[in-house]
Design an enzyme around this catalytic site. Structure first.
Site, short mmCIF file in Angstrom:
data_model
loop_
_atom_site.label_atom_id
_atom_site.label_comp_id
_atom_site.label_asym_id
_atom_site.label_seq_id
_atom_site.Cartn_x
_atom_site.Cartn_y
_atom_site.Cartn_z
N HIS A 10 -6.14 3.20 0.41
CA HIS A 10 -6.04 3.86 1.92
C HIS A 10 -6.96 3.94 2.15
CE1 HIS A 10 -3.19 3.81 5.28
NE2 HIS A 10 -4.21 4.66 5.78
N ASP A 33 -0.82 16.65 -1.39
CA ASP A 33 -0.81 15.23 -2.35
C ASP A 33 -0.34 15.81 -3.68
OD1 ASP A 33 -4.16 13.92 -3.64
OD2 ASP A 33 -2.46 14.66 -5.24
N ASN A 90 -13.42 9.70 -1.73
CA ASN A 90 -13.83 8.90 -3.00
C ASN A 90 -13.94 7.27 -2.30
OD1 ASN A 90 -13.95 10.83 -4.17
ND2 ASN A 90 -11.23 10.84 -5.12
N HIS A 148 -8.41 7.62 2.44
CA HIS A 148 -8.21 9.15 3.15
C HIS A 148 -9.25 10.12 2.36
CE1 HIS A 148 -7.15 7.55 -0.89
NE2 HIS A 148 -7.59 8.93 -0.93
N HIS A 155 -9.33 14.47 1.17
CA HIS A 155 -8.95 14.83 0.84
C HIS A 155 -9.39 16.21 1.68
CE1 HIS A 155 -7.66 12.97 -3.34
NE2 HIS A 155 -9.03 11.79 -2.46
N CYS A 174 0.52 -1.31 -0.25
CA CYS A 174 0.03 0.30 -0.27
C CYS A 174 0.93 1.50 -0.15
CB CYS A 174 -0.87 0.18 1.44
SG CYS A 174 -1.98 1.36 1.67
N HIS A 232 -4.47 0.45 8.07
CA HIS A 232 -4.75 0.32 6.84
C HIS A 232 -6.23 -0.19 6.92
CE1 HIS A 232 -4.60 -0.04 3.04
NE2 HIS A 232 -5.53 -1.70 2.82
N THR A 267 -8.47 5.53 -6.16
CA THR A 267 -7.65 5.38 -6.78
C THR A 267 -6.92 4.65 -5.85
OG1 THR A 267 -6.15 7.58 -7.25
CG2 THR A 267 -7.52 6.45 -8.55
#
Ligand code: 5GP
Ligand code: ZN
Length: 113
Positions: free
Chosen positions: A97, A30, A86, A99, A101, A4, A46, A94
């Site tokens: 793991h 990012d 997402n 996350h 934004h 990962c 994770h 994509t």
């Protein structure tokens, strides 16, 4: 998880531009920013996505949302910002793991879908 990307970033095996860290949360810029401020906030365990949050790991999510206002303030986001996660194929996730934004530093587009 050994394959990962974000676990490797948390572990220091892949370099990142860190903006915040505590014992449960790691946040970094990012690599392909979509706004003047674009930070990713991740749990230090994770969790594959928002769909993997449960009673065992939700304390990490709570801590992430405690960190977000601190990160936003440190980044100068006094006029607001957007928090997005997402999830899965239809959500166009994509990196598998969890996350969040943080996007800001300009007036963001209204459309979400
Ligand atoms: P997703 O599309 O899964 O919601 O978001 C994944 C995000 O991770 C993307 O915005 C992408 O630019 C970012 N990303 C992917 N690989 C790396 C990396 O190695 N380093 C950093 N800093 N960001 C990454
Ligand atoms: Zn991971």
């Amino acid at each position: 998880m050994s394959d990962c990307i974000f676990c490797k970033i948390i572990g220091g095996q892949i370099p990142s531009s860190k903006v915040f860290e505590d014992e449960m949360v790691y946040a970094f810029r990012d690599i392909e920013p979509m706004a003047p401020v674009h930070v990713l906030v991740v749990p230090k365990v994770h969790i594959p996505s928002a769909d993997g949050v449960n009673t065992e790991n939700s304390a990490y999510v709570a801590r992430i949302f405690e960190a977000i206002p601190q990160i936003a303030a440190a980044e100068g986001l006094t006029n607001g910002y957007r928090v997005i996660t997402n999830c899965g194929e239809d959500g166009c996730q994509t990196v598998k793991h969890l996350h969040f934004h943080i996007l800001g530093g300009k007036k963001l587009p209204e459309t979400m879908a």
